[in-house]
Write a protein that holds these residues in place. Sequence first.
Motif, PDB file in Angstrom:
ATOM      1  N   GLY A  52      -6.122  42.047  74.532  1.00 54.79           N
ATOM      2  CA  GLY A  52      -4.922  41.243  74.348  1.00 54.79           C
ATOM      3  C   GLY A  52      -4.635  40.872  72.912  1.00 54.79           C
ATOM      4  O   GLY A  52      -3.604  40.262  72.625  1.00 54.79           O
ATOM      5  N   TYR A  53      -5.541  41.227  71.975  1.00 55.33           N
ATOM      6  CA  TYR A  53      -5.342  40.917  70.564  1.00 55.33           C
ATOM      7  C   TYR A  53      -5.124  42.207  69.775  1.00 55.33           C
ATOM      8  O   TYR A  53      -5.589  43.281  70.159  1.00 55.33           O
ATOM      9  CB  TYR A  53      -6.552  40.174  69.993  1.00 55.33           C
ATOM     10  N   LYS A  54      -4.413  42.097  68.660  1.00 52.00           N
ATOM     11  CA  LYS A  54      -4.218  43.237  67.779  1.00 52.00           C
ATOM     12  C   LYS A  54      -4.326  42.776  66.338  1.00 52.00           C
ATOM     13  O   LYS A  54      -4.227  41.583  66.047  1.00 52.00           O
ATOM     14  CB  LYS A  54      -2.861  43.893  68.017  1.00 52.00           C
ATOM     15  N   HIS A  55      -4.533  43.712  65.426  1.00 54.08           N
ATOM     16  CA  HIS A  55      -4.612  43.365  64.013  1.00 54.08           C
ATOM     17  C   HIS A  55      -3.619  44.209  63.224  1.00 54.08           C
ATOM     18  O   HIS A  55      -3.155  45.253  63.689  1.00 54.08           O
ATOM     19  CB  HIS A  55      -6.029  43.577  63.471  1.00 54.08           C
ATOM     20  N   GLN A  56      -3.299  43.726  62.040  1.00 58.41           N
ATOM     21  CA  GLN A  56      -2.371  44.422  61.159  1.00 58.41           C
ATOM     22  C   GLN A  56      -2.846  44.267  59.724  1.00 58.41           C
ATOM     23  O   GLN A  56      -3.186  43.164  59.292  1.00 58.41           O
ATOM     24  CB  GLN A  56      -0.955  43.843  61.297  1.00 58.41           C
ATOM     25  N   VAL A  57      -2.890  45.359  58.986  1.00 58.33           N
ATOM     26  CA  VAL A  57      -3.228  45.303  57.567  1.00 58.33           C
ATOM     27  C   VAL A  57      -1.992  44.845  56.808  1.00 58.33           C
ATOM     28  O   VAL A  57      -0.922  45.444  56.918  1.00 58.33           O
ATOM     29  CB  VAL A  57      -3.695  46.674  57.048  1.00 58.33           C
ATOM     30  N   MET A  58      -2.140  43.774  56.037  1.00 55.95           N
ATOM     31  CA  MET A  58      -1.016  43.224  55.276  1.00 55.95           C
ATOM     32  C   MET A  58      -1.327  43.233  53.786  1.00 55.95           C
ATOM     33  O   MET A  58      -2.423  42.890  53.368  1.00 55.95           O
ATOM     34  CB  MET A  58      -0.724  41.782  55.709  1.00 55.95           C
TER      35      MET A  58
END
Length: 433
Positions: free
Chosen positions: A93-99
């Motif tokens: 249910g979680y996701k990550h994003q490179v910022m």
Amino acid sequence: MKNTQSTILSIDNHEGDEPLSNHSDNASFQSIIEKRMSRRTMMKGSLGTALMGFFATTAYSPLAAAGSNKHSPLIGFEAIDVSAADTVTLPKGYKHQVMLPWGQPISGHQPAFDPLTNSGEDQAHQVGSHHDGMHFFPIEGKDPYQGSSEDGLLVMNHEYVEPRFMHASAQGKELSRNAVPLKADGQRDADEVLKEIHGHGVSVVRVKKQANGDWAVEADPRNRRIHGLTEMEISGPVRGTDFVKTKFSPDGTKTRGTLNNCAHGVTPWNTYLAAEENWAGYFINHGEQPREQTRYGVTKEGSGRYAWELADTGADEFVRYDVTPKGASATEDYRNEANAFGWMVEIDPFNPDVAPVKRTQLGRFAHEALCSSLPLKVSQLFATPETMRVLSTYTNTSVLSLTKRRQQAVICWTTVPCTLRVSMKTALAIGCL
């Protein structure tokens, strides 16, 4: 200098952390602690007792507030297994994003990121390297914590660089993370040096959460880089003194750049504070060093951390890292250049027309971070002489009461000895560890 391979020369000054430079006969803090008490005794004994007594007497007690929430429900998610895999692993249910990775364009001049072909000038318009302290300022621009959580200015530090990833001349060579490539004549390519200087500092970038939940950079006139060549004001007791007079600033009121920015702080008046940590090793003095250089660990032999003073153009922005006296007076050379570093740097994220300011009243050392508290007064924060004694003895915490824009704040900054470890509750309670 060493020859790492037959085709390239390099300099490797290792990690760049400040060396032990207390040349007095005084016992070190670490030796005193080791002699008198164990770590567990210290935390369970006098320090813990004094801190608990202190917060019991204040109008606001973070410890009490934390204790009142001990029955709050846990965050509900499925635990993940321990892993050594080189990847990001998240619960269902979680996701990550490179910022905002190193090199992402952020200003009106938009050079596409290519680590081996981007110029030194390109890097001045791209996100810097090796992120550290950061803070999200809500876009309303009124308070560092209150406002939108989906649109704002993200301000973050860039502590150091790894030249082996930045230059075509370093490719295919066995260089360590700290080594820099040299030309055959022993000098450094000036544009490579410029790129490294611009890779240091701070980025101010507007980011906004999109309808699909992802974050994106928003075009904004406040997006900008503050780097190792940005002109800055010097404020406080050091401003205008002989210690900071240089060829660039004969009256001792200005300097260029901020370096090795570690953690950070924010003020109640909505500005950002970047800490300058291991800055001393960037400079070299081949002559006799004054106390302010020996005490802080300015380099005496070889070159500065990245040998910026060896840039082949001999331009003013590079030779200033050689603080060896060369002129008839301080205003004819850069013997005092290192004295303009080691401070807290205040930046107004919402006003790019205001120059960053080095706040010398906050002290000079290897700064790690800073915190502020509003609206407590010093008399409220430090209720007893015993509390003041314990904090100053065991945590090297300094306190300053500042008034600005009709608001009163208590500013704390600290260099906590590595021998001191405190519980999470104690650290939160002190608020500036």
